[in-house]
Design a protein around this motif. Structure first.
Motif, PDB file in Angstrom:
ATOM      1  N   ASP A  56      -2.020   1.072  -6.630  1.00 18.66           N
ATOM      2  CA  ASP A  56      -2.949   2.163  -6.956  1.00 18.66           C
ATOM      3  C   ASP A  56      -2.883   3.269  -5.904  1.00 18.66           C
ATOM      4  O   ASP A  56      -3.885   3.619  -5.294  1.00 18.66           O
ATOM      5  CB  ASP A  56      -4.375   1.605  -7.059  1.00 18.66           C
ATOM      6  N   PHE A  57      -1.692   3.826  -5.685  1.00 18.78           N
ATOM      7  CA  PHE A  57      -1.526   4.868  -4.681  1.00 18.78           C
ATOM      8  C   PHE A  57      -1.207   6.179  -5.392  1.00 18.78           C
ATOM      9  O   PHE A  57      -0.057   6.491  -5.677  1.00 18.78           O
ATOM     10  CB  PHE A  57      -0.424   4.490  -3.704  1.00 18.78           C
ATOM     11  N   ILE A  58      -2.246   6.934  -5.707  1.00 17.15           N
ATOM     12  CA  ILE A  58      -2.114   8.202  -6.414  1.00 17.15           C
ATOM     13  C   ILE A  58      -3.099   9.196  -5.804  1.00 17.15           C
ATOM     14  O   ILE A  58      -4.197   8.815  -5.395  1.00 17.15           O
ATOM     15  CB  ILE A  58      -2.379   8.041  -7.929  1.00 17.15           C
ATOM     16  N   VAL A  59      -2.674  10.432  -5.717  1.00 15.65           N
ATOM     17  CA  VAL A  59      -3.554  11.490  -5.215  1.00 15.65           C
ATOM     18  C   VAL A  59      -3.600  12.584  -6.274  1.00 15.65           C
ATOM     19  O   VAL A  59      -2.575  12.943  -6.865  1.00 15.65           O
ATOM     20  CB  VAL A  59      -3.086  12.023  -3.837  1.00 15.65           C
ATOM     21  N   GLN A  60      -4.819  13.052  -6.561  1.00 20.36           N
ATOM     22  CA  GLN A  60      -5.012  14.052  -7.614  1.00 20.36           C
ATOM     23  C   GLN A  60      -5.981  15.112  -7.126  1.00 20.36           C
ATOM     24  O   GLN A  60      -6.989  14.801  -6.484  1.00 20.36           O
ATOM     25  CB  GLN A  60      -5.557  13.384  -8.869  1.00 20.36           C
ATOM     26  N   ALA A  61      -5.663  16.374  -7.434  1.00 18.87           N
ATOM     27  CA  ALA A  61      -6.506  17.483  -7.003  1.00 18.87           C
ATOM     28  C   ALA A  61      -6.769  18.422  -8.164  1.00 18.87           C
ATOM     29  O   ALA A  61      -5.972  18.519  -9.094  1.00 18.87           O
ATOM     30  CB  ALA A  61      -5.831  18.244  -5.872  1.00 18.87           C
ATOM     31  N   HIS A  62      -7.890  19.097  -8.094  1.00 18.41           N
ATOM     32  CA  HIS A  62      -8.264  20.135  -9.059  1.00 18.41           C
ATOM     33  C   HIS A  62      -8.494  21.409  -8.260  1.00 18.41           C
ATOM     34  O   HIS A  62      -9.597  21.644  -7.755  1.00 18.41           O
ATOM     35  CB  HIS A  62      -9.525  19.740  -9.827  1.00 18.41           C
ATOM     36  N   SER A  63      -7.444  22.211  -8.114  1.00 16.80           N
ATOM     37  CA  SER A  63      -7.513  23.489  -7.393  1.00 16.80           C
ATOM     38  C   SER A  63      -7.990  23.316  -5.958  1.00 16.80           C
ATOM     39  O   SER A  63      -8.811  24.087  -5.463  1.00 16.80           O
ATOM     40  CB  SER A  63      -8.421  24.473  -8.135  1.00 16.80           C
ATOM     41  N   SER A  64      -7.520  22.282  -5.298  1.00 19.72           N
ATOM     42  CA  SER A  64      -7.948  22.032  -3.917  1.00 19.72           C
ATOM     43  C   SER A  64      -6.848  21.271  -3.181  1.00 19.72           C
ATOM     44  O   SER A  64      -5.781  21.043  -3.716  1.00 19.72           O
ATOM     45  CB  SER A  64      -9.247  21.216  -3.904  1.00 19.72           C
ATOM     46  N   GLU A  65      -7.150  20.844  -1.960  1.00 19.22           N
ATOM     47  CA  GLU A  65      -6.231  20.004  -1.188  1.00 19.22           C
ATOM     48  C   GLU A  65      -6.844  18.621  -1.052  1.00 19.22           C
ATOM     49  O   GLU A  65      -8.008  18.479  -0.655  1.00 19.22           O
ATOM     50  CB  GLU A  65      -6.000  20.582   0.210  1.00 19.22           C
ATOM     51  N   VAL A  66      -6.074  17.623  -1.411  1.00 17.16           N
ATOM     52  CA  VAL A  66      -6.537  16.241  -1.325  1.00 17.16           C
ATOM     53  C   VAL A  66      -5.401  15.401  -0.749  1.00 17.16           C
ATOM     54  O   VAL A  66      -4.229  15.623  -1.057  1.00 17.16           O
ATOM     55  CB  VAL A  66      -6.946  15.694  -2.717  1.00 17.16           C
ATOM     56  N   ARG A  67      -5.758  14.436   0.086  1.00 22.99           N
ATOM     57  CA  ARG A  67      -4.753  13.517   0.623  1.00 22.99           C
ATOM     58  C   ARG A  67      -5.294  12.102   0.611  1.00 22.99           C
ATOM     59  O   ARG A  67      -6.508  11.878   0.701  1.00 22.99           O
ATOM     60  CB  ARG A  67      -4.313  13.916   2.024  1.00 22.99           C
ATOM     61  N   LYS A  68      -4.367  11.163   0.503  1.00 26.06           N
ATOM     62  CA  LYS A  68      -4.705   9.742   0.613  1.00 26.06           C
ATOM     63  C   LYS A  68      -3.663   9.100   1.519  1.00 26.06           C
ATOM     64  O   LYS A  68      -2.506   9.515   1.551  1.00 26.06           O
ATOM     65  CB  LYS A  68      -4.720   9.054  -0.747  1.00 26.06           C
ATOM     66  N   THR A  69      -4.105   8.071   2.226  1.00 34.12           N
ATOM     67  CA  THR A  69      -3.210   7.383   3.153  1.00 34.12           C
ATOM     68  C   THR A  69      -3.264   5.877   2.922  1.00 34.12           C
ATOM     69  O   THR A  69      -4.231   5.345   2.376  1.00 34.12           O
ATOM     70  CB  THR A  69      -3.597   7.662   4.622  1.00 34.12           C
ATOM     71  N   CYS A  70      -2.217   5.224   3.381  1.00 34.26           N
ATOM     72  CA  CYS A  70      -2.167   3.768   3.362  1.00 34.26           C
ATOM     73  C   CYS A  70      -1.482   3.319   4.645  1.00 34.26           C
ATOM     74  O   CYS A  70      -0.366   3.759   4.940  1.00 34.26           O
ATOM     75  CB  CYS A  70      -1.396   3.265   2.149  1.00 34.26           C
ATOM     76  N   GLU A  71      -2.158   2.491   5.412  1.00 35.06           N
ATOM     77  CA  GLU A  71      -1.615   1.954   6.655  1.00 35.06           C
ATOM     78  C   GLU A  71      -1.429   0.448   6.500  1.00 35.06           C
ATOM     79  O   GLU A  71      -2.382  -0.269   6.228  1.00 35.06           O
ATOM     80  CB  GLU A  71      -2.564   2.236   7.810  1.00 35.06           C
ATOM     81  N   ILE A  72      -0.193   0.011   6.673  1.00 30.02           N
ATOM     82  CA  ILE A  72       0.139  -1.400   6.517  1.00 30.02           C
ATOM     83  C   ILE A  72       0.797  -1.891   7.794  1.00 30.02           C
ATOM     84  O   ILE A  72       1.661  -1.223   8.350  1.00 30.02           O
ATOM     85  CB  ILE A  72       1.113  -1.619   5.341  1.00 30.02           C
ATOM     86  N   SER A  73       0.389  -3.051   8.234  1.00 26.93           N
ATOM     87  CA  SER A  73       1.039  -3.716   9.358  1.00 26.93           C
ATOM     88  C   SER A  73       1.726  -4.958   8.801  1.00 26.93           C
ATOM     89  O   SER A  73       1.092  -5.754   8.108  1.00 26.93           O
ATOM     90  CB  SER A  73       0.015  -4.094  10.426  1.00 26.93           C
ATOM     91  N   VAL A  74       3.045  -5.086   9.070  1.00 29.20           N
ATOM     92  CA  VAL A  74       3.807  -6.219   8.549  1.00 29.20           C
ATOM     93  C   VAL A  74       4.497  -6.958   9.687  1.00 29.20           C
ATOM     94  O   VAL A  74       4.767  -6.394  10.745  1.00 29.20           O
ATOM     95  CB  VAL A  74       4.863  -5.786   7.501  1.00 29.20           C
ATOM     96  N   ARG A  75       4.771  -8.228   9.443  1.00 27.32           N
ATOM     97  CA  ARG A  75       5.564  -9.024  10.377  1.00 27.32           C
ATOM     98  C   ARG A  75       6.800  -9.521   9.631  1.00 27.32           C
ATOM     99  O   ARG A  75       6.684 -10.121   8.562  1.00 27.32           O
ATOM    100  CB  ARG A  75       4.792 -10.220  10.904  1.00 27.32           C
ATOM    101  N   VAL A  76       7.963  -9.240  10.211  1.00 23.68           N
ATOM    102  CA  VAL A  76       9.225  -9.748   9.680  1.00 23.68           C
ATOM    103  C   VAL A  76       9.570 -10.993  10.488  1.00 23.68           C
ATOM    104  O   VAL A  76       9.698 -10.935  11.709  1.00 23.68           O
ATOM    105  CB  VAL A  76      10.341  -8.684   9.782  1.00 23.68           C
ATOM    106  N   ASN A  77       9.663 -12.115   9.820  1.00 19.80           N
ATOM    107  CA  ASN A  77       9.973 -13.395  10.465  1.00 19.80           C
ATOM    108  C   ASN A  77      11.470 -13.634  10.372  1.00 19.80           C
ATOM    109  O   ASN A  77      12.007 -13.866   9.291  1.00 19.80           O
ATOM    110  CB  ASN A  77       9.196 -14.528   9.789  1.00 19.80           C
ATOM    111  N   HIS A  78      12.144 -13.563  11.512  1.00 18.33           N
ATOM    112  CA  HIS A  78      13.598 -13.649  11.579  1.00 18.33           C
ATOM    113  C   HIS A  78      13.995 -14.541  12.744  1.00 18.33           C
ATOM    114  O   HIS A  78      13.169 -14.866  13.600  1.00 18.33           O
ATOM    115  CB  HIS A  78      14.194 -12.245  11.746  1.00 18.33           C
ATOM    116  N   PRO A  79      15.276 -14.942  12.821  1.00 14.51           N
ATOM    117  CA  PRO A  79      15.725 -15.778  13.946  1.00 14.51           C
ATOM    118  C   PRO A  79      15.478 -15.079  15.290  1.00 14.51           C
ATOM    119  O   PRO A  79      15.547 -13.859  15.395  1.00 14.51           O
ATOM    120  CB  PRO A  79      17.226 -15.945  13.685  1.00 14.51           C
ATOM    121  N   ASP A  80      15.201 -15.881  16.320  1.00 12.24           N
ATOM    122  CA  ASP A  80      14.874 -15.350  17.645  1.00 12.24           C
ATOM    123  C   ASP A  80      15.985 -14.511  18.265  1.00 12.24           C
ATOM    124  O   ASP A  80      15.714 -13.639  19.085  1.00 12.24           O
ATOM    125  CB  ASP A  80      14.524 -16.494  18.609  1.00 12.24           C
ATOM    126  N   ASP A  81      17.227 -14.747  17.902  1.00 13.83           N
ATOM    127  CA  ASP A  81      18.313 -14.015  18.539  1.00 13.83           C
ATOM    128  C   ASP A  81      18.698 -12.735  17.782  1.00 13.83           C
ATOM    129  O   ASP A  81      19.767 -12.181  17.982  1.00 13.83           O
ATOM    130  CB  ASP A  81      19.533 -14.912  18.733  1.00 13.83           C
TER     131      ASP A  81
END
Length: 190
Positions: A56-81
């Motif tokens: 549900d990431f949509i931004v809509q404006a009616h003759s104006s300026e509108v912004r939306k943000t999404c901040e995600i923190s992820v962990r990639v699990n990979h070999p130690d080397d």
């Protein structure tokens, strides 16, 4: 001759993904563009990319300026080397933008305590069509995470519409109707 061989070995080491499974998980999610439970991540089977999918990431404006943000923190699990960096990011979406208006897609990603990679793309109106943009770094500019530490990767996405048209909207949806961004990885052995 020795320098050329060292360059080839270094280049090869930076493109080969680690063997075996690599997993990814969402650690946190916030922002008005992604309510709780509205984003997911998935690693590709070849360990060369992951996709962030928004429901549900949509931004809509009616003759104006509108912004939306999404901040995600992820962990990639990979070999130690191994460690990874973001070599390329693909953004796709749909924009309905009237004359005199514009849509803006921004992305920022970083490991805590390390420099931030910024990208910004403007889509001028009038347009009512799919859009796609790609940010690709030269191999020598890819910032890899620290070796032997699993610092989370922070991904900040922003959609903004600015303009005079009566109805302007923008999404990050792909051809399969999911809203997504693809992050292509650059792997390196530690």
């Amino acid at each position: 001759m020795l320098n050329a061989l060292a360059t080839v070995i270094l280049a090869f080491a930076s493109v080969v993904p680690p063997p075996g499974p690599v997993t990814i998980e969402v650690l946190s999610l916030k922002g008005d563009g992604c309510a709780a439970g509205s984003a997911a991540v998935a690693m590709s089977l070849d360990n060369e990319a992951f996709t962030v999918t928004y429901s549900d990431f949509i931004v809509q404006a009616h003759s104006s300026e509108v912004r939306k943000t999404c901040e995600i923190s992820v962990r990639v699990n990979h070999p130690d080397d191994y460690t990874y960096g973001i070599a390329q990011t693909d953004y796709r979406g749909f924009a309905h933008i009237g004359a005199g208006s514009r849509g803006i897609a921004k992305g920022h990603y970083f490991f805590p305590g390390m420099p931030t990679r910024h990208s910004s793309h403007t889509i001028p109106g009038p347009v009512s069509d799919n859009w796609q943009v790609t940010d690709q770094l030269p191999p020598q500019d890819v910032l890899h995470g620290p070796c032997r530490q699993r610092k989370p990767l922070s991904i900040n996405a922003e959609l903004r519409v600015v303009g005079k048209s009566a109805t302007t909207f923008m999404t990050m949806d792909s051809t399969d109707s999911s809203v997504s961004s693809t992050f292509r990885l650059s792997w390196r052995k530690c």
